[in-house]
Scaffold this active site. Structure first.
Site, PDB file in Angstrom:
ATOM      1  N   GLY A   1      37.234  30.313  34.191  1.00 40.29           N
ATOM      2  CA  GLY A   1      36.496  31.326  33.446  1.00 40.29           C
ATOM      3  C   GLY A   1      35.004  31.317  33.716  1.00 40.29           C
TER       4      GLY A   1
ATOM      5  CE  LYS B   1      24.252  23.419  30.430  1.00 44.35           C
ATOM      6  NZ  LYS B   1      24.396  24.849  30.715  1.00 44.35           N
TER       7      LYS B   1
ATOM      8  CB  ALA C   1      47.015  39.949  30.744  1.00 46.29           C
TER       9      ALA C   1
ATOM     10  CB  VAL D   1      21.698  29.040  24.612  1.00 46.43           C
ATOM     11  CG1 VAL D   1      22.068  27.924  25.578  1.00 46.43           C
ATOM     12  CG2 VAL D   1      21.733  28.530  23.177  1.00 46.43           C
TER      13      VAL D   1
ATOM     14  CD  GLU E   1      21.149  26.044  28.864  1.00 48.84           C
ATOM     15  OE1 GLU E   1      21.568  25.277  27.982  1.00 48.84           O
ATOM     16  OE2 GLU E   1      21.886  26.516  29.768  1.00 48.84           O
TER      17      GLU E   1
ATOM     18  CG  HIS F   1      17.004  -3.603  22.060  1.00 44.71           C
ATOM     19  ND1 HIS F   1      16.251  -2.543  21.610  1.00 44.71           N
ATOM     20  CD2 HIS F   1      16.125  -4.479  22.631  1.00 44.71           C
ATOM     21  CE1 HIS F   1      14.977  -2.761  21.875  1.00 44.71           C
ATOM     22  NE2 HIS F   1      14.880  -3.938  22.494  1.00 44.71           N
TER      23      HIS F   1
END
Length: 439
Positions: free
Chosen positions: A37, A48, A111, A175, A179, A425
């Protein structure tokens, strides 16, 4: 007959198909273009990849203070596009192999749901005991004069630019717009974002959006009405003045709308989206919907969870969708990551709350590795039950720590329970534990 026919091969669609296949159900997946998709082919993954390339370029260009001295670095957009295409292709192959291994039948074509659980694909009629509509969404193109001229790009077409535009105007500060603004401003474009609303990211904590506005290296104009896109400029009204901006390219990023029109004739569409209840059921028996087509969320991971719930409710006891549990991330620089409710929403729900503000520079690992100095984590908890209600973070790579807060909100964990967890840590994961300590 199939146990399940899925319409749409994006994240919601292929997740639904795989979930049913794992229950040993006979499944048909119908996709009109490419498996994966929008998210895999022209959305989440390719953006990204370009964000990663642009962030590396920006970081490399500012490493002198760390003792890494290099000669002039250039950004080759065509090479970044090649890398993006390679990674998308690898993921496409992996997804196809997974679907094949689960013995899911795949049909390619348009479809059409005829009713009575019959789906037609390019003239072929197929029947399923259950139907999952996961038809996705498409870019919303506003009615602006000149919006179809050669300057204009969508979030799909901008992914294949071969040259860096000198002046990029982006219409829309959601968004997608933010970006791409981050990508192109990092690699040398002069970027201006024009936003109709007077507030940036109204669903985000105001303090977070305020920090974001001060941190970015591109311009955002709020309260803008765009009237025309010419062959070399964008004309708009801002603060009662008519203005124009020079533009080599114009990205139209004014949001997305569900691909629901084809389903209006069967009575499942309301206000431009397929209406579902909290169990992902439409008003037709055995017909479910998930993902963008419902208009409930336009996030891939939200659609994935909706599909999981839909399939579970087809074959198992009912489970409900909780939209408060969907994390939201803007992968800009700095990143914004949120989950749960905001302070405003807590007040609207009558919650008496506890709040903690933690500055990310207090985390040793974050301080020595990241250039953004104003990072902040805000955590909200219910005062009476001490359960975590929400978290809102801005900073470099904070997308990698929001999942800790997602688990806390989902499991309704208390402050006292979370204080028992030991984090290694020095790691950025300590941002989670340190913020909790101050509640």
């Amino acid at each position: 007959m199939y146990d399940l026919i899925v319409i749409g091969g994006g994240p919601a669609g292929y997740t639904g198909a795989l979930e049913a296949a794992n229950l040993d159900k006979k499944v048909l997946l119908i996709e009109k273009s490419k498996l994966g998709g929008t998210c895999l082919n022209s959305g989440c993954i390719p953006t990204k990849s370009l964000l990663h390339s642009s962030k590396l370029f920006k970081k490399i260009s500012n490493l002198n203070d760390l003792g890494v001295v290099s000669r002039e670095t250039i950004f080759d957009l065509s090479k970044a596009i090649e890398w993006k295409d390679l990674k998308v292709s690898q993921l496409q192959q992996g997804l196809s192999a997974l679907i094949k291994s689960k013995k899911i039948d795949v049909e390619y074509g348009d479809a059409r749901l005829l009713g009575n659980k019959v789906v037609e694909v390019d003239g072929k009629k197929l029947k399923g005991e259950n139907i999952l509509i996961a038809a996705g969404s498409k870019s919303l193109i506003p009615n602006i004069k000149g919006s179809n001229n050669h300057l204009c790009l969508t979030s799909r077409s901008i992914l294949n630019l071969k040259e860096i535009p000198n002046n990029l105007v982006i219409i829309g500060a959601g968004v997608i717009g933010l970006e791409f603004a981050s990508i192109f401003s990092s690699i040398g474009s002069n970027v201006t974002v024009l936003e109709y609303n007077n507030q940036l990211l109204p669903s985000i904590e105001k303090r977070v959006s305020s920090i974001f506005l001060k941190a970015i290296d591109f311009t955002i104009k709020l309260g803008v009405t765009v009237s025309e896109i010419t062959n070399n400029s964008v004309i708009f009204k801002w603060q009662n003045n008519q203005e124009s901006l020079a533009a080599d390219k114009v990205l139209i990023a004014t949001g997305r709308i569900p691909n629901s029109k084809e389903y209006e004739s069967i009575g499942v569409v309301e206000s431009g989206r397929i209406k579902v209840d909290e169990y992902m059921r439409t008003n037709l028996d055995g017909v479910f919907a998930a993902g963008d087509v419902t208009g409930k969320t336009f996030l891939a991971h939200g659609g994935i969870k909706m599909a999981e719930i839909a399939v579970n409710n087809m074959f198992n006891p009912l489970s409900k969708m909780n939209y408060d549990l969907i994390p939201s991330i803007i992968y800009s620089e700095p990143e914004i990551a949120t989950v749960g409710i905001t302070l405003r929403e807590a007040k609207e729900r009558g919650k008496d709350i506890l709040k903690s503000n933690y500055y990310l520079n207090n985390n040793g690992r974050y301080l020595v590795e990241n250039g953004f100095k104003d990072g902040l984590c805000i955590v909200i908890a219910d005062k009476e039950s001490r359960i975590i209600l929400g978290a809102h973070i801005i900073g470099t790579d904070v997308s990698e720590i929001i999942s800790n807060f997602v688990i806390a909100v989902k499991q309704e964990l208390t402050i006292d329970q979370l204080k028992q967890i030991i984090f290694p840590h020095p790691t950025m994961s300590e941002i989670f534990s340190d913020t909790i300590k101050f509640l």
